[in-house]
Design a protein around this motif. Structure first.
Motif, mmCIF file in Angstrom:
data_model
loop_
_atom_site.group_PDB
_atom_site.id
_atom_site.type_symbol
_atom_site.label_atom_id
_atom_site.label_comp_id
_atom_site.label_asym_id
_atom_site.label_seq_id
_atom_site.Cartn_x
_atom_site.Cartn_y
_atom_site.Cartn_z
ATOM 1 N N HIS A 203 57.368 -19.678 -67.310
ATOM 2 C CA HIS A 203 55.911 -19.769 -67.448
ATOM 3 C C HIS A 203 55.284 -18.385 -67.357
ATOM 4 N N TYR A 208 55.245 -16.767 -61.085
ATOM 5 C CA TYR A 208 53.844 -16.737 -60.633
ATOM 6 C C TYR A 208 53.693 -15.641 -59.573
ATOM 7 N N PHE A 231 54.544 -29.502 -57.351
ATOM 8 C CA PHE A 231 54.458 -28.563 -58.478
ATOM 9 C C PHE A 231 55.255 -27.301 -58.103
ATOM 10 N N TYR A 233 57.772 -25.707 -59.408
ATOM 11 C CA TYR A 233 58.307 -24.798 -60.432
ATOM 12 C C TYR A 233 59.687 -24.298 -59.993
ATOM 13 N N PHE A 237 57.473 -21.466 -53.237
ATOM 14 C CA PHE A 237 57.079 -21.907 -51.891
ATOM 15 C C PHE A 237 58.253 -22.544 -51.147
ATOM 16 N N ASP A 253 58.689 -31.576 -59.063
ATOM 17 C CA ASP A 253 58.161 -31.016 -60.305
ATOM 18 C C ASP A 253 58.539 -31.972 -61.439
ATOM 19 N N SER A 255 59.488 -30.882 -64.335
ATOM 20 C CA SER A 255 60.441 -30.205 -65.206
ATOM 21 C C SER A 255 61.825 -30.132 -64.553
ATOM 22 N N GLY A 281 59.566 -35.687 -61.306
ATOM 23 C CA GLY A 281 58.589 -36.744 -61.575
ATOM 24 C C GLY A 281 57.172 -36.204 -61.588
ATOM 25 N N ASP A 282 56.246 -37.133 -61.806
ATOM 26 C CA ASP A 282 54.829 -36.802 -61.885
ATOM 27 C C ASP A 282 54.231 -36.836 -60.474
ATOM 28 N N VAL A 283 53.670 -35.731 -60.047
ATOM 29 C CA VAL A 283 53.131 -35.638 -58.683
ATOM 30 C C VAL A 283 52.088 -36.730 -58.424
ATOM 31 N N PRO A 305 49.259 -26.910 -62.128
ATOM 32 C CA PRO A 305 48.875 -26.042 -63.254
ATOM 33 C C PRO A 305 47.366 -26.066 -63.415
#
Ligand code: SAH
Length: 400
Positions: A203, A208, A231, A233, A237, A253, A255, A281-283, A305
Motif C-alpha cells: 500500500h 504506513y 485493519f 495490514y 501495531f 485484516d 487481505s 475477514g471484514d472488521v 483505510p
C-alpha cells in the motif's frame, strides 16, 4: 513566461501562502503552457503573486512553487528545496531517541515541504517516489537525478499509482526509475523492529510510515494485555504490541497477503508466535461476531483505510467510524484502551473526536481521552497548508 491571471478578489489565499489555485479563481491564461509547465501567477491588477505549476485538467489549476519573484524554477530551486527537506529530517534519520534506529522515513511530504505533488519515502537504500501532479511529473527526471545526488543513493522506484494522479490527467506508473532494486520484499527497521516491505505492490509506497510514533505508543501500552489489532495490514501495531509484552494479539485484516506478511514480520523479530493469531475477514462483521460471542480485550487498535478521501463522503465515513468505534468500546474490558485512528482528509480532528464520543455514548460506555495522536514528524504540516494534516488518533480509556 506564460501566466495565469486571477479574478478580482481571489488572491487572498495565495497571499497567505496557500499553494493551491482553483480553476474558479482564474480569469485567464496567457501563452500556451504545457501541462506541468511553470507559469507566473498574477493578481487581477497584474501584480506578481507566485510562480506555479500549471495543471490544465485539474480543478486545482495551479500549485505554487515559489512566492519569490526573483526565484526561477529550475534545477537549482529544486536542489535547495530537497536539501532543506532532508536536512530538516536528519534528527530522525538515526531514529527518535538514544539507541533508537529507523531506516525508513518520508524525506519529502509534498506541499508541506514546498514541493507540491512530490512524495519521497526512503526505505533503507531505496527511494520510493510518487509524482502526483502535472508539475511534479513535468520535473520528474530532474527531481530523480537531484534526489540521488542529495542522498548519495542509487535506486529509485516509482509508485505513481495513487488515484489523485488521474485528476491531473495522468495514467498510473510504477516501476524502476533509477538503479536496480534489492529483492522485494526486503526488511526495513522501524524503532529497532524489523519489517518486510514490498515497495512494488504494498500500500502507498509500501508501508504506513506515518504511524511510526503511534506504533511506539501502542508498544508502551501493550504489556500484559490481550490486544485486538483491527485493519492490521502487515502487522505494524501487532509486532509492536508483541514486542511490548502483550499477553496475546489477534490481528484482523481482509487481505490474506497482508496477514501472511504480518506473520512473517512477527517471526522476523523472534516474537512468540504462540501469543499471536491472525484472522482474515471484514472488521465490521467480525467485531459484531466478537460482541455476540462475548469476547473481550484490554487494548483494541482501529486503523481503518481512508473512509472519506474528500469532504463529499464525510457523512458515510462518519457512520463507518462510529460503527467500529462503538463495537470496539463494547469489546473493551473495564480500564481497557482503545487506540483509534482516521486518515480521512475529509474528517478533521474535532469531527473525529465527536464521532468517537457519540460511539462511546451509544455503546453505554464512559471513557476518557488519554492521548491525541497524529502523523509522524517526517510527515510535517506546513502552517499555510492545513490540508497536509490527515492522520489523527485518540487513545481512550474505558472507565474501570
Ligand atoms: N494498521 C496498519 C495499516 C492499515 S491499512 C499498519 O500499521 O501498517 C488498512 C488495512 O485495512 C489494509 O490492510 C486493508 O487490507 C484492510 N481493510 C480494508 N477494509 C477492511 C475491512 N472491511 N475489514 C478488514 N480489513 C480491511
Amino acid at each position: 513566461m506564460p501566466s495565469l491571471t486571477l479574478k478580482p478578489g481571489r488572491e487572498k489565499s495565495i497571499l497567505r501562502r496557500h499553494p493551491w489555485i482553483f480553476s474558479g479563481a482564474v480569469a485567464g491564461v496567457d501563452g500556451d503552457p504545457a501541462p506541468g509547465a511553470t507559469v507566473d501567477l498574477l493578481s487581477s491588477k497584474g501584480d506578481f503573486l507566485a510562480r506555479a505549476a500549471f495543471s490544465p485538467s485539474s480543478q486545482i489549476r495551479a500549485r505554487a512553487w515559489t512566492f519569490d519573484p526573483a526565484e526561477p524554477v529550475e534545477a537549482g530551486f529544486f536542489r535547495r528545496r530537497i536539501r532543506t527537506a532532508i536536512a530538516a529530517r536528519s534528527p530522525f534519520l538515526s531514529g527518535e531517541g538514544p539507541g533508537v534506529r529507523s531506516d525508513a522515513l518520508r524525506l519529502i511530504h509534498a506541499e508541506s515541504d514546498g514541493l507540491p505533488g512530490l512524495i519521497v519515502d526512503r526505505y533503507g537504500e531505496a527511494l520510493v517516489l510518487q509524482f502526483l501532479t502535472a508539475g511534479s511529473e513535468f520535473w520528474k527526471e530532474t527531481l530523480a537525478d537531484l534526489l540521488l545526488e542529495e542522498t548519495g543513493l542509487t535506486t529509485i522506484y516509482e509508485r505513481s499509482d495513487a488515484d489523485v494522479r488521474e485528476l491531473e490527467g495522468f495514467q498510473p506508473r510504477c516501476g524502476l526509475l533509477r538503479g536496480h532494486i534489492s529483492p522485494s520484499p526486503f526488511a526495513i527497521t522501524e524503532n529497532n523492529l524489523r519489517f518486510n516491505v514490498d515497495i512494488a505492490t504494498g500500500h502507498k509506497t509500501g508501508f504506513y510510515l506515518d504511524q511510526r510514533g503511534n506504533r511506539q505508543r501502542v508498544r508502551e501500552f501493550a504489556a500484559g494485555r490481550d490486544v485486538l489489532d483491527c485493519f492490521c495490514y502487515t502487522g505494524g501495531f501487532t509486532v509492536n504490541a508483541l514486542f511490548g509484552g502483550a499477553k496475546s494479539v489477534l490481528s484482523v485484516d481482509s487481505s490474506a497477503e497482508a496477514l501472511a506478511l504480518c506473520r512473517e514480520n512477527v517471526a522476523l523479530n523472534d516474537l512468540p508466535a504462540e501469543n499471536h493469531t491472525t484472522l482474515e475477514g471484514d472488521v465490521f462483521h467480525l467485531l459484531r461476531k466478537f460482541r455476540d460471542g462475548a469476547r473481550s480485550f484490554d487494548l483494541v487498535v482501529l486503523d481503518p483505510p481512508k473512509f472519506a478521501p474528500t469532504a463529499a463522503q464525510v457523512e458515510k465515513a462518519a457512520r463507518g467510524y462510529k460503527d467500529i468505534n462503538l463495537l470496539a468500546f463494547k469489546l473493551l474490558r473495564p480500564g481497557g484502551l482503545l487506540a483509534t485512528f482516521s486518515c480521512s482528509g475529509g474528517v478533521d480532528a474535532a469531527l473525529f473526536q465527536k464521532i468517537v464520543a457519540s460511539a462511546a455514548l451509544d455503546a453505554g460506555v464512559e471513557a476518557r481521552i488519554l492521548e491525541r495522536l497524529s502523523q509522524a514528524p517526517d510527515h510535517p504540516v506546513a502552517l499555510s497548508f492545513p490540508e497536509g494534516e490527515y492522520l489523527k488518533g485518540l487513545v481512550c480509556q474505558k472507565a474501570g
